[in-house]
Design a protein around this motif. Structure first.
Motif, PDB file in Angstrom:
ATOM      1  N   THR A  11       1.053  -1.201   0.089  1.00  0.00           N
ATOM      2  CA  THR A  11      -0.149   0.070  -0.112  1.00  0.00           C
ATOM      3  C   THR A  11       0.749   1.262  -0.060  1.00  0.00           C
ATOM      4  N   LEU A  12       1.831   1.341   0.596  1.00  0.00           N
ATOM      5  CA  LEU A  12       2.879   2.347   0.916  1.00  0.00           C
ATOM      6  C   LEU A  12       3.479   2.662  -0.320  1.00  0.00           C
ATOM      7  N   GLU A  13       4.069   1.646  -1.049  1.00  0.00           N
ATOM      8  CA  GLU A  13       4.531   1.556  -2.211  1.00  0.00           C
ATOM      9  C   GLU A  13       3.738   2.403  -3.375  1.00  0.00           C
ATOM     10  N   LYS A  14       2.516   1.910  -3.525  1.00  0.00           N
ATOM     11  CA  LYS A  14       1.584   2.272  -4.400  1.00  0.00           C
ATOM     12  C   LYS A  14       1.371   3.696  -3.994  1.00  0.00           C
ATOM     13  N   LEU A  15       1.223   4.199  -2.989  1.00  0.00           N
ATOM     14  CA  LEU A  15       0.872   5.567  -2.684  1.00  0.00           C
ATOM     15  C   LEU A  15       2.033   6.410  -3.001  1.00  0.00           C
ATOM     16  N   LYS A  16       3.267   5.705  -2.880  1.00  0.00           N
ATOM     17  CA  LYS A  16       4.570   6.674  -3.102  1.00  0.00           C
ATOM     18  C   LYS A  16       4.573   6.930  -4.726  1.00  0.00           C
ATOM     19  N   GLU A  17       4.077   5.600  -5.395  1.00  0.00           N
ATOM     20  CA  GLU A  17       4.307   5.802  -6.905  1.00  0.00           C
ATOM     21  C   GLU A  17       3.333   6.838  -7.536  1.00  0.00           C
ATOM     22  N   ALA A  18       2.136   6.909  -6.750  1.00  0.00           N
ATOM     23  CA  ALA A  18       1.176   7.496  -7.168  1.00  0.00           C
ATOM     24  C   ALA A  18       1.247   9.147  -6.832  1.00  0.00           C
ATOM     25  N   GLY A  19       2.257   9.193  -5.961  1.00  0.00           N
ATOM     26  CA  GLY A  19       2.603  10.793  -5.598  1.00  0.00           C
ATOM     27  C   GLY A  19       1.770  11.301  -4.672  1.00  0.00           C
ATOM     28  N   PHE A  20       1.250  10.376  -3.649  1.00  0.00           N
ATOM     29  CA  PHE A  20       0.300  11.066  -2.567  1.00  0.00           C
ATOM     30  C   PHE A  20       1.322  11.394  -1.243  1.00  0.00           C
ATOM     31  N   VAL A  45       2.751   8.189   8.457  1.00  0.00           N
ATOM     32  CA  VAL A  45       1.860   6.736   8.618  1.00  0.00           C
ATOM     33  C   VAL A  45       2.126   6.433  10.113  1.00  0.00           C
ATOM     34  N   PHE A  46       1.394   5.756  10.823  1.00  0.00           N
ATOM     35  CA  PHE A  46       1.667   5.160  12.273  1.00  0.00           C
ATOM     36  C   PHE A  46       1.801   3.512  12.112  1.00  0.00           C
ATOM     37  N   VAL A  47       2.970   3.154  12.388  1.00  0.00           N
ATOM     38  CA  VAL A  47       3.192   1.857  12.022  1.00  0.00           C
ATOM     39  C   VAL A  47       3.404   1.102  13.385  1.00  0.00           C
ATOM     40  N   HIS A  48       2.578  -0.201  13.623  1.00  0.00           N
ATOM     41  CA  HIS A  48       2.612  -0.872  14.840  1.00  0.00           C
ATOM     42  C   HIS A  48       4.220  -1.749  15.006  1.00  0.00           C
ATOM     43  N   VAL A  49       5.051  -1.195  15.976  1.00  0.00           N
ATOM     44  CA  VAL A  49       6.356  -1.778  16.030  1.00  0.00           C
ATOM     45  C   VAL A  49       6.431  -2.783  17.203  1.00  0.00           C
ATOM     46  N   GLY A  50       5.082  -3.319  17.812  1.00  0.00           N
ATOM     47  CA  GLY A  50       4.995  -4.361  18.843  1.00  0.00           C
ATOM     48  C   GLY A  50       4.564  -4.032  20.102  1.00  0.00           C
ATOM     49  N   TYR A  51       4.327  -4.750  21.002  1.00  0.00           N
ATOM     50  CA  TYR A  51       4.132  -4.642  22.394  1.00  0.00           C
ATOM     51  C   TYR A  51       2.748  -3.563  22.475  1.00  0.00           C
ATOM     52  N   GLY A  52       2.015  -3.384  21.354  1.00  0.00           N
ATOM     53  CA  GLY A  52       1.039  -2.170  21.549  1.00  0.00           C
ATOM     54  C   GLY A  52       1.392  -0.710  21.260  1.00  0.00           C
ATOM     55  N   PHE A  60       3.089   2.161  18.676  1.00  0.00           N
ATOM     56  CA  PHE A  60       2.841   2.639  17.283  1.00  0.00           C
ATOM     57  C   PHE A  60       3.771   3.873  16.924  1.00  0.00           C
ATOM     58  N   VAL A  61       4.497   3.930  15.970  1.00  0.00           N
ATOM     59  CA  VAL A  61       5.509   5.067  15.831  1.00  0.00           C
ATOM     60  C   VAL A  61       5.153   5.690  14.511  1.00  0.00           C
ATOM     61  N   GLU A  62       5.190   6.983  14.534  1.00  0.00           N
ATOM     62  CA  GLU A  62       4.860   7.760  13.309  1.00  0.00           C
ATOM     63  C   GLU A  62       6.156   7.720  12.415  1.00  0.00           C
ATOM     64  N   PHE A  63       6.014   7.453  11.291  1.00  0.00           N
ATOM     65  CA  PHE A  63       7.172   7.291  10.441  1.00  0.00           C
ATOM     66  C   PHE A  63       6.742   8.106   9.213  1.00  0.00           C
ATOM     67  N   THR A  64       7.700   8.420   8.301  1.00  0.00           N
ATOM     68  CA  THR A  64       7.419   9.059   6.905  1.00  0.00           C
ATOM     69  C   THR A  64       6.992   7.860   6.345  1.00  0.00           C
ATOM     70  N   VAL A  65       6.742   7.667   4.833  1.00  0.00           N
ATOM     71  CA  VAL A  65       6.597   6.703   4.065  1.00  0.00           C
ATOM     72  C   VAL A  65       8.200   6.131   3.770  1.00  0.00           C
ATOM     73  N   ASP A  66       9.024   6.881   3.369  1.00  0.00           N
ATOM     74  CA  ASP A  66      10.328   6.857   3.230  1.00  0.00           C
ATOM     75  C   ASP A  66      11.083   6.036   4.479  1.00  0.00           C
ATOM     76  N   GLU A  67      10.673   6.494   5.724  1.00  0.00           N
ATOM     77  CA  GLU A  67      11.329   5.857   6.890  1.00  0.00           C
ATOM     78  C   GLU A  67      10.584   4.389   7.165  1.00  0.00           C
ATOM     79  N   ALA A  68       9.203   4.208   6.910  1.00  0.00           N
ATOM     80  CA  ALA A  68       8.508   3.212   7.096  1.00  0.00           C
ATOM     81  C   ALA A  68       8.915   1.786   6.545  1.00  0.00           C
ATOM     82  N   LEU A  69       8.997   2.277   4.938  1.00  0.00           N
ATOM     83  CA  LEU A  69       9.459   1.162   4.107  1.00  0.00           C
ATOM     84  C   LEU A  69      10.591   0.185   4.582  1.00  0.00           C
ATOM     85  N   PRO A  70      11.882   0.805   4.961  1.00  0.00           N
ATOM     86  CA  PRO A  70      12.943   0.095   5.367  1.00  0.00           C
ATOM     87  C   PRO A  70      12.689  -0.521   6.593  1.00  0.00           C
TER      88      PRO A  70
END
Length: 153
Positions: free
Chosen positions: A56-65, A94-101, A103-113
């Motif tokens: 989903t994040l890769e598609k959003l990035k490709e579409a320029g959103f 985006v907020f990504v679940h990192v474990g143990y309940g 969530f961390v806010e990432f940019t899309v470029d930070e979230a993908l790695p």
């Protein structure tokens, strides 16, 4: 007072050993195998969720959103395949679940790695659980073979 002959004692002792092995097989080993299988299924589900997020994040990035300049119109699954319309005004974070309940806010470029690393670790965990399941299956085979020998089959 009971009087047992040596052959009667062996038969009683043999039945007791067979019952103990069957109990160990059914209560311990098969329970362990079931627990490991459930754990591995949860890991597979979590991996599938992260793969879906990555796609989903890769598609959003490709579409320029992901620059936050234009809103994203989407549908959100509320459960039981019931969807609602949603508008994301800024898809750059985006907020990504990192474990143990947590969530961390990432940019899309930070979230993908992070997601790639998480998927890699989950695959390693699933592999370890698969190996543990193979060991338990081997123990089950050994116990079954021991039971066959005790029963003279």
């Amino acid at each position: 007072m009971y009087c047992y002959l040596a052959s009667d004692m062996d038969a009683v002792d043999l039945k007791h050993k067979v019952l103990k092995y069957e109990q160990f097989l059914n209560e311990t080993l098969r329970g362990d195998l079931s627990n490991l299988n459930n754990q591995r299924e949860k890991v597979f589900e979590e991996t599938a969720d992260y793969l879906h997020l990555q796609t989903t994040l890769e598609k959003l990035k490709e579409a320029g959103f992901t620059d936050g300049s234009k809103p994203v119109k989407t549908q959100v699954d509320l459960g039981c395949q019931f969807f609602a319309q949603a508008v994301i005004s800024d898809a750059s974070m985006v907020f990504v679940h990192v474990g143990y309940g947590f969530f961390v806010e990432f940019t899309v470029d930070e979230a993908l790695p992070f997601i790639e690393e998480k998927i890699s670790r989950l695959n390693i965990k699933a592999e370890k659980l698969g190996k543990a399941m193979a060991q338990v299956r081997a123990q089950i085979r050994m116990v079954l073979e021991g039971l066959r020998e005790l029963q003279g089959l």
